[in-house]
Design a protein around this motif. Structure first.
Motif, short mmCIF file in Angstrom:
data_model
loop_
_atom_site.label_atom_id
_atom_site.label_comp_id
_atom_site.label_asym_id
_atom_site.label_seq_id
_atom_site.Cartn_x
_atom_site.Cartn_y
_atom_site.Cartn_z
N ALA A 1 0.86 -1.17 0.00
CA ALA A 1 0.00 0.00 0.00
C ALA A 1 0.90 1.23 0.00
CB ALA A 1 -0.90 -0.02 1.23
N TYR A 2 0.40 2.34 -0.50
CA TYR A 2 1.21 3.56 -0.59
C TYR A 2 0.37 4.78 -0.31
CZ TYR A 2 3.62 7.57 -2.56
OH TYR A 2 4.19 8.80 -2.73
N LYS A 3 0.98 5.74 0.37
CA LYS A 3 0.32 7.03 0.59
C LYS A 3 1.36 8.10 0.82
CE LYS A 3 -3.02 9.52 3.31
NZ LYS A 3 -4.42 9.54 3.09
N LYS A 4 1.12 9.25 0.20
CA LYS A 4 1.91 10.44 0.51
C LYS A 4 1.20 11.10 1.69
CE LYS A 4 3.93 14.58 -1.40
NZ LYS A 4 4.17 15.39 -2.60
N VAL A 5 1.89 11.25 2.80
CA VAL A 5 1.29 11.75 4.03
C VAL A 5 1.72 13.19 4.26
CG1 VAL A 5 1.07 11.37 6.51
CG2 VAL A 5 1.36 9.41 4.98
N HIS A 6 0.76 14.04 4.55
CA HIS A 6 1.03 15.45 4.80
C HIS A 6 1.25 15.70 6.29
CE1 HIS A 6 0.09 16.33 0.63
NE2 HIS A 6 -0.93 15.49 0.76
N ASP A 7 1.94 16.78 6.61
CA ASP A 7 2.30 17.10 8.00
C ASP A 7 1.08 17.11 8.93
OD1 ASP A 7 4.85 17.38 7.06
OD2 ASP A 7 4.96 19.55 7.36
N HIS A 8 -0.01 17.72 8.49
CA HIS A 8 -1.18 17.82 9.37
C HIS A 8 -1.74 16.44 9.72
CE1 HIS A 8 -3.15 17.70 5.38
NE2 HIS A 8 -4.17 17.17 6.03
N HIS A 9 -1.58 15.48 8.82
CA HIS A 9 -2.05 14.12 9.09
C HIS A 9 -1.20 13.47 10.20
CE1 HIS A 9 -4.30 10.54 7.60
NE2 HIS A 9 -3.32 9.92 8.23
N ILE A 10 0.11 13.62 10.11
CA ILE A 10 1.01 13.07 11.13
C ILE A 10 0.73 13.71 12.48
CG2 ILE A 10 3.42 12.91 11.89
CD1 ILE A 10 2.89 11.03 9.66
N LYS A 11 0.58 15.03 12.50
CA LYS A 11 0.33 15.73 13.77
C LYS A 11 -0.96 15.23 14.42
CE LYS A 11 2.74 19.88 12.37
NZ LYS A 11 2.62 21.26 11.89
N LYS A 12 -1.98 15.00 13.59
CA LYS A 12 -3.26 14.50 14.10
C LYS A 12 -3.09 13.12 14.73
CE LYS A 12 -7.82 13.24 12.43
NZ LYS A 12 -8.64 13.05 11.23
N ILE A 13 -2.27 12.27 14.11
CA ILE A 13 -2.11 10.89 14.59
C ILE A 13 -1.22 10.82 15.83
CG2 ILE A 13 -1.23 8.59 14.02
CD1 ILE A 13 -1.85 9.37 11.05
N VAL A 14 -0.06 11.48 15.79
CA VAL A 14 0.90 11.32 16.87
C VAL A 14 0.90 12.47 17.87
CG1 VAL A 14 2.39 9.78 15.57
CG2 VAL A 14 2.85 12.22 15.53
N GLY A 15 0.10 13.51 17.59
CA GLY A 15 -0.07 14.59 18.55
C GLY A 15 1.14 15.49 18.73
N LYS A 16 1.96 15.61 17.74
CA LYS A 16 3.16 16.45 17.83
C LYS A 16 2.93 17.73 17.04
CE LYS A 16 6.00 13.43 19.79
NZ LYS A 16 6.73 13.59 21.00
N GLU A 17 3.17 18.88 17.69
CA GLU A 17 3.06 20.16 16.99
C GLU A 17 4.30 20.41 16.15
OE1 GLU A 17 0.56 22.35 16.71
OE2 GLU A 17 -0.64 20.86 17.76
N ASN A 18 5.47 20.14 16.74
CA ASN A 18 6.73 20.36 16.05
C ASN A 18 7.12 19.06 15.37
OD1 ASN A 18 9.20 21.17 15.15
ND2 ASN A 18 10.16 21.23 17.17
N LEU A 19 6.91 18.99 14.07
CA LEU A 19 7.12 17.74 13.35
C LEU A 19 8.59 17.54 13.02
CD1 LEU A 19 5.68 15.30 12.16
CD2 LEU A 19 5.45 16.56 10.04
N ASN A 20 9.23 16.65 13.74
CA ASN A 20 10.61 16.25 13.47
C ASN A 20 10.59 14.74 13.39
OD1 ASN A 20 13.25 15.21 13.90
ND2 ASN A 20 13.88 17.23 14.64
N LEU A 21 10.69 14.21 12.19
CA LEU A 21 10.50 12.78 11.98
C LEU A 21 11.46 11.93 12.81
CD1 LEU A 21 9.81 12.60 8.17
CD2 LEU A 21 8.19 12.36 10.03
N GLU A 22 12.71 12.35 12.90
CA GLU A 22 13.67 11.57 13.67
C GLU A 22 13.23 11.46 15.13
OE1 GLU A 22 14.54 13.72 11.35
OE2 GLU A 22 15.76 12.54 9.97
N ASP A 23 12.79 12.58 15.72
CA ASP A 23 12.34 12.56 17.11
C ASP A 23 11.08 11.71 17.27
OD1 ASP A 23 14.41 14.22 17.81
OD2 ASP A 23 13.16 16.01 18.04
#
Length: 142
Positions: free
Chosen positions: A94-116
């Motif tokens: 499966a494949y999806k291009k994920v936007h920042d707002h989607h990640i923030k909604k899922i993991v609850g992070k305001e400051n999006l730093n993928l490594e962290d």
């Protein structure tokens, strides 16, 4: 048959166009069907986040191949281990291009730093990578 999973994050060595990604996915899906590998590939901020699962021997070979693939750089192993059953049995990839707002909604992070986000929590049950992947799977099945 022993099942295994691997998840990793890598940067694109060069930005791939949508057409390049489609062509790449076509090849990967065909190969994965032959090897009975399933999984999900996300594109987040120019980084690939992938989870693959299947026969342990095949997963080891595929992961080794990915680590040598020139389309990837700065590859980081996020998690791996044995499985009793597949988590993504219905998708050869499966494949999806994920936007920042989607990640923030899922993991609850305001400051999006993928490594962290992806390396900060190593508990496999609550691993942020799996949260993102499972959320994506829910959208596919609804």
């Amino acid at each position: 048959m022993s099942l295994k999973f691997v998840s990793y994050m890598s940067s694109q060595s060069r930005v791939m166009s949508s057409k390049n990604i489609e062509d790449f996915l076509f090849q990967v899906r065909e190969k994965n069907k032959q090897l009975t590998i399933t999984g999900v590939l996300l594109l987040i901020q120019g980084k690939f986040v992938q989870y693959i699962e299947g026969p342990a021997q095949e997963i080891d070979k595929v992961y080794e191949s990915i680590s040598k693939d020139s389309r990837h750089k700065d590859m980081i192993l996020l998690d791996s281990g044995d499985l009793t059953e597949r988590q993504f049995k219905d998708w050869s990839m499966a494949y999806k291009k994920v936007h920042d707002h989607h990640i923030k909604k899922i993991v609850g992070k305001e400051n999006l730093n993928l490594e962290d986000i992806f390396l900060g929590n190593t508990s496999s049950k609550n691993h942020p990578v799996l949260k993102v992947l499972y959320d994506f799977v829910k959208t596919l099945s609804s």
